[in-house]
Design a protein around this motif. Structure first.
Motif, PDB file in Angstrom:
ATOM      1  N   UNK B 144       3.081 -32.448  16.209  1.00 61.22           N
ATOM      2  CA  UNK B 144       2.496 -31.355  15.392  1.00 61.22           C
ATOM      3  C   UNK B 144       1.210 -32.244  15.420  1.00 61.22           C
ATOM      4  N   UNK B 145       0.713 -33.258  14.857  1.00 64.31           N
ATOM      5  CA  UNK B 145      -0.396 -33.501  14.338  1.00 64.31           C
ATOM      6  C   UNK B 145      -1.120 -33.545  15.965  1.00 64.31           C
ATOM      7  N   UNK B 146      -0.860 -34.550  17.133  1.00 62.64           N
ATOM      8  CA  UNK B 146      -1.489 -34.519  17.821  1.00 62.64           C
ATOM      9  C   UNK B 146      -1.449 -33.210  18.809  1.00 62.64           C
ATOM     10  N   UNK B 147      -1.212 -32.635  18.831  1.00 64.21           N
ATOM     11  CA  UNK B 147      -0.727 -31.352  19.850  1.00 64.21           C
ATOM     12  C   UNK B 147      -2.250 -31.265  18.666  1.00 64.21           C
ATOM     13  N   UNK B 148      -2.126 -30.338  17.255  1.00 64.45           N
ATOM     14  CA  UNK B 148      -3.660 -29.965  17.341  1.00 64.45           C
ATOM     15  C   UNK B 148      -4.634 -31.177  17.183  1.00 64.45           C
ATOM     16  N   UNK B 149      -4.785 -31.740  17.750  1.00 64.06           N
ATOM     17  CA  UNK B 149      -5.408 -32.569  17.671  1.00 64.06           C
ATOM     18  C   UNK B 149      -6.394 -32.387  18.827  1.00 64.06           C
ATOM     19  N   UNK B 150      -5.549 -32.320  19.691  1.00 63.56           N
ATOM     20  CA  UNK B 150      -5.476 -32.113  21.474  1.00 63.56           C
ATOM     21  C   UNK B 150      -5.761 -30.552  22.005  1.00 63.56           C
TER      22      UNK B 150
END
Lengths: 742, 256
Positions: B144-150
């Motif tokens: 979730x967190x990485x997806x948001x950053x990406x």
């Protein structure tokens, strides 16, 4: 040394008893003579002696007890029986008599036994003599008969309510007993009489009201209610104790008004709404007086008032809209007579209902608010596409300009302007009004159409008072500009006199305006006729001698020219705008010109060319002939100088109607609003640093409410724009929170 | 190594091959993650000091292979070649993940620093390692967190240099790519709405708020607060859905 003889108790008491007996028979009405002063002194002295003898002959206590016993005996043997055998009014009379007698008895006995009061009672902390007497009467008589007495009094009161004449003095005397029996406390009066009286009053009026509410119309009922209240008030002054007034009136109000308030106000043919419709001012005043006394009584009345005013106002709007829709289509965009009539009617409506608020409703805040709310509703509806802001501005223009449609005396004008400014308070889009007003003011000032300078200044003062200095600062600047312009013109003329080489060749008057004050105008690069070009240059040279730091932009659309038309029959002086003059002068070199050629040579837009050619060829004065001679200008038309034109006047003005300003005004105002919203958001965020979305929006709306009602969507868009421009950012964890970026 | 079982030894070998870590580090990390690869990779990559310095010389060689002949950058041709070499379609979303690791400023080009720095931070210094890393990179999208950053990174990356907003077509393309991974039921409607009603560029704020919208608001719009601080474009989207009878219904088939 005088040795006083000791008075034996029985002897002494026997003497006193005779005195008391005599007193009693006086009270009973036997034709006895009154006490002589010797008899009085003797009785007093006997007591004195018996009290000052040395013990065991000090008989103070016994005498005190005997004193009390005397009352007991008299009351039980004479007073009570006589009361018990009488009823109703007769009983009341007897009671009053007995009470009065008792007071006399107490007074006399107290005098005789006075010495006890001096030392004995305080030494033993006993009640004084008068109080003892009172207490006797109270315990033995009052407590016995109080219920019967109370009921008798109440029934008399009810009979008086039904219209019978009763003995008011008697009632007053009876009720005085209730008061006096308390010896300073109102408890007996309240518990033994007042409570029951109030309850009975409540029941009485409840019965009456339940009949009246069905049978009577609202005004009739109110009249009865008012009368009842008046009579109850009188009742208090006649025989009830003054402390009963508030409670009594409250009770009556409750039963007559509070309980039936809604039914009364909502009566079909005669309730509040009907009274407003039928303009029954007196009844409404009465309604106010009555309902202001009960809690929450005025709210429904003010609500009905508000609805009524809103309905009347909305009806005016509809009326105006209907009238407008019947206008001819080519006049649709112009604010015309119907709209003026509408504004007039709104002013009159305001006067009418303000009078209601002042007179019927005695200036109560609830009603002021109701009026305000109502006006705010329909004053923001607009008529047939023109907002009320525009209508008001046009209305003012008509009053202030020369030849306006309103022909009024100076006083009437002042009054009307005053009222118009008051109406402005109800309009949400005040900035829109300001812009329309400014545009029209510009026309009045520049075309010299202002009827009266004093009125112009007066309305600006009123607007300033109502809306603040910022509102009127530009307008005031415009008025000042004209004064300065006249001075400037004088200097220009001096300059021309002193410099013969600088000769424009034409009489030239220039009005220099300060850009910031005046509405923005599109300046066209009109191709000036050669004659005029020189004028511009000469003035520019002059102006540069005065100041080097300013740039002149010429607005030809507001210029006026006097042109001589050498027609076949005679020469006529034509007063036209600079644009019209430029077009006419083209015909000095060519007899026939097509629409396209004219447009190319003048370098103006289609809209302007159409308007101007129309004014010269299809309107009242046909200076040019048009082929084909239709009433509408088309791009294929060809124009020719009309040599045969003539008029009985030597000097005519050819009117050029202004283009549609409405769209531009709305655009300008929208643009200004965006800046205003931006500024407001930044101001708020700068001081708060961090703020939630809802709060930001509501503070923004509040800040701007003096000038206009911002649309929440517009505010949202500006917030997003400010985010893109890096003034604000959203909080990383809470998207509803914004932070100011320094 | 001697105390490890055969299965564990295999894992250590594999780990070393993939990450380029030393044996010592590999054992340390695998022990810490209870011999699970996923956890191990996580630990390894979030502790830069564990990574051995991926051979810079090799990385530079790779750079030179892809660099444009006339500019000191990798441009479109170079990227195509790279994609070929690592057996990835240039349109594949994993390219976005790679660009993210490289902190690439704009799509379709990598500066030398971006390329070298990116590969170093990923611990890749050979094509083989690169190929083996691909599944892991793909898996990062599911976090979730990485997806948001990406996702948020994608905005800056996809827009034109010097512009503040993202062109609509590009935005739609990116959304389609990203939401293929995330499955947002309203995605089609959103794109239709934009094309029918908006036709202008997308601001960064709208871009990032849309992700929140897709994550928190259910497709029936039941928990949508119209008084909330959503960007006005999203408000208009909701209005559009309500107009077309798509809001506040419970007849939604969607996979969460």
């Amino acid at each position: 040394m005088n040795q006083r003889e000791i008075i034996d108790f029985h002897e002494g008491w026997k003497f006193m008893q005779n005195g008391i007996t005599k007193l009693k028979s006086i009270l009973e009405g036997a034709a006895e003579t009154h006490f002589t002063s010797e008899e009085h002194i003797m009785l007093y002295t006997t007591i004195y002696n018996m009290c000052t003898q040395k013990p065991p002959h000090d008989y103070s206590q016994q005498l005190y007890d005997k004193y009390k016993e005397s009352f007991h005996e008299y009351i039980t043997s004479s007073v009570l029986p006589s009361l018990k055998e009488r009823h109703d009014e007769f009983m009341l009379r007897e009671l009053v008599r007995r009470w009065q007698n008792h007071q006399v008895m107490a007074r006399w006995l107290s005098r005789f036994f006075f010495y006890l009061d001096r030392y004995f009672i305080s030494r033993r902390s006993l009640p004084p003599l008068m109080e003892v007497g009172l207490t006797c009467f109270r315990e033995l008589v009052y407590q016995e008969v109080k219920v019967k007495v109370r009921d008798a009094v109440i029934s008399l009161i009810d009979r008086e309510r039904e219209g019978e004449q009763i003995d008011r003095a008697l009632l007053k005397n009876v009720l005085d007993i209730f008061v006096e029996i308390g010896n300073g406390l109102m408890d007996f009066y309240e518990k033994d009489f007042e409570d029951a009286m109030l309850k009975d009053t409540g029941a009485y009026y409840s019965r009456k009201a339940s009949n009246w509410i069905v049978d009577d119309s609202c005004p009739d009922y109110m009249l009865k209610a008012e009368n009842c209240l008046r009579r109850e008030k009188e009742r208090v002054s006649h025989y009830l104790h003054s402390s009963s007034e508030t409670k009594l009136l409250e009770k009556v109000q409750h039963e007559l008004l509070f309980v039936y308030a809604t039914q009364l106000l909502e009566k079909e043919q005669s309730g509040c709404h009907a009274l407003l419709m039928d303009e029954k001012v007196e009844d409404l005043s009465r309604m106010y007086r009555l309902f202001s006394k009960i809690s929450g009584g005025l709210e429904p009345v003010s609500n009905t008032f508000k609805q009524h005013v809103t309905a009347e106002g909305s009806a005016l709007v509809k009326q105006a809209e209907d009238a407008v829709s019947q206008k001819k289509t080519d006049k649709k965009d112009v604010v015309g007579v119907q709209e003026q009539v509408f504004v007039r009617k709104v002013i009159d409506l305001h006067d009418k209902f303000m009078a209601y608020v002042n007179n019927c409703f005695l200036n109560h805040t609830l009603f002021h608010k109701a009026l305000k709310d109502a006006f705010e509703v329909f004053c923001n509806k607009g008529v047939a596409g023109s907002s009320n802001a525009e209508l008001l501005a046009t209305f003012c223009d008509n009053i202030l300009k020369k030849g306006g449609s309103e022909k009024l005396s100076d006083e009437a004008i002042e009054e009307t302007l005053e009222k118009v400014v008051k109406l402005l308070a109800y309009i949400g889009d005040k900035d829109l009004f300001a812009e329309f007003y400014r545009k029209k003011l510009a026309r009045r000032l520049l075309f010299n159409k202002s009827a009266n300078d004093d009125h112009e200044r007066s309305i600006l003062t009123k607007l300033k008072q109502q809306c603040g200095g910022q509102f009127t600062s530009k307008m005031e600047g415009m008025v000042t500009d004209l004064t300065l312009a006249r001075e400037n013109q004088t200097h220009f003329e001096e300059y021309l006199n002193n410099n013969p080489t600088a000769n424009p060749g034409i009489d030239l008057t220039v009005t220099v305006l300060t850009t910031g004050f005046w509405p923005s105008y599109k300046s066209f690069d009109l191709n000036l006729p050669v004659e005029m070009v020189k004028c511009i240059e000469v003035f520019k040279e002059f102006y540069e001698t005065k100041t080097k730091h300013r740039k002149l932009t010429w607005i030809y659309s507001f210029g006026t020219c006097n042109v001589n038309g050498k027609f076949e029959s005679k020469t006529i002086e034509l007063v036209v705008t600079t644009h019209q003059a430029a077009a006419l002068l083209l015909f000095n070199t060519s007899n026939r010109l097509s629409y396209q050629e004219i447009m190319a040579q003048l370098n103006l837009s289609d809209e302007d060319v159409v308007r101007l050619l129309h004014s010269l060829s299809c309107a009242k004065y046909k200076i040019l002939n048009k082929e084909p001679s239709t009433k509408v200008i088309s791009p294929n038309d060809v124009f020719e100088f009309n040599g045969k034109f003539t008029d009985k006047m030597r000097h005519i003005k050819i009117h050029l109607p202004p283009g549609d300003e409405k769209k531009k005004v709305i655009e300008d105002v929208d643009k200004d609003r965006r800046y205003a919203i931006d500024a407001s958001i930044i101001r708020i965020m700068k001081s708060r640093k961090v703020l939630g979305y809802q709060q930001l929006v509501s503070e923004c709306v509040e800040q701007l409410s003096r000038m206009f009602k911002p649309d929440v969507k517009a505010i949202k868009k500006r917030i997003e724009d400010l985010i893109t421009r890096d003034y604000l950012e959203r909080d990383k964890d809470n998207a509803n929170l914004f932070k100011y970026l320094a | 190594m001697n105390k490890l079982g055969r299965g564990q030894r295999d894992k250590v070998q594999q780990f070393m091959l993939i990450t380029g870590a030393s044996e010592k580090v590999a054992i340390q990390v695998l022990k810490a993650s209870d011999w699970q690869f996923e956890g191990a990779f996580d630990i390894f990559y979030s502790h830069p000091h564990l990574k051995s310095v991926a051979d810079t010389r090799h990385i530079e060689e790779l750079y030179n292979r892809y660099k444009d002949p006339y500019a000191d950058m990798i441009l479109a041709d170079g990227i195509t070649l790279l994609c070929n070499d690592i057996q990835v379609d240039p349109q594949d979303i994993v390219m976005l993940v790679i660009s993210w690791h490289m902190k690439a400023a704009t799509m379709c080009e990598f500066s030398k620093q971006e390329f070298v720095g990116g590969l170093q931070s990923m611990g890749i210094d050979s094509l083989e390692k690169f190929r083996e890393r691909i599944p892991f990179l793909r898996a990062e999208l599911r976090d979730e967190l990485k997806f948001r950053e990406i996702y948020n990174f994608a905005f800056g990356w996809a827009k034109e240099k010097g512009q503040k907003s993202l062109a609509l077509d590009t935005a739609i393309g990116m959304w389609q790519l990203l939401f293929a991974e995330k499955q947002w039921p309203l995605e089609d409607h959103w794109c239709q709405f934009l094309q029918a009603r908006h036709n202008k560029a997308i601001s960064r704020d709208t871009w990032s708020q849309l992700l929140e919208f897709s994550r928190t608001i259910d497709p029936g719009l039941i928990n949508y607060d119209p008084e909330g601080a959503w960007p006005y474009l999203i408000d208009e989207f909701v209005e559009y859905l309500n107009e077309n009878g798509k809001g506040k219904t419970s007849e939604w088939n969607y996979t969460k």
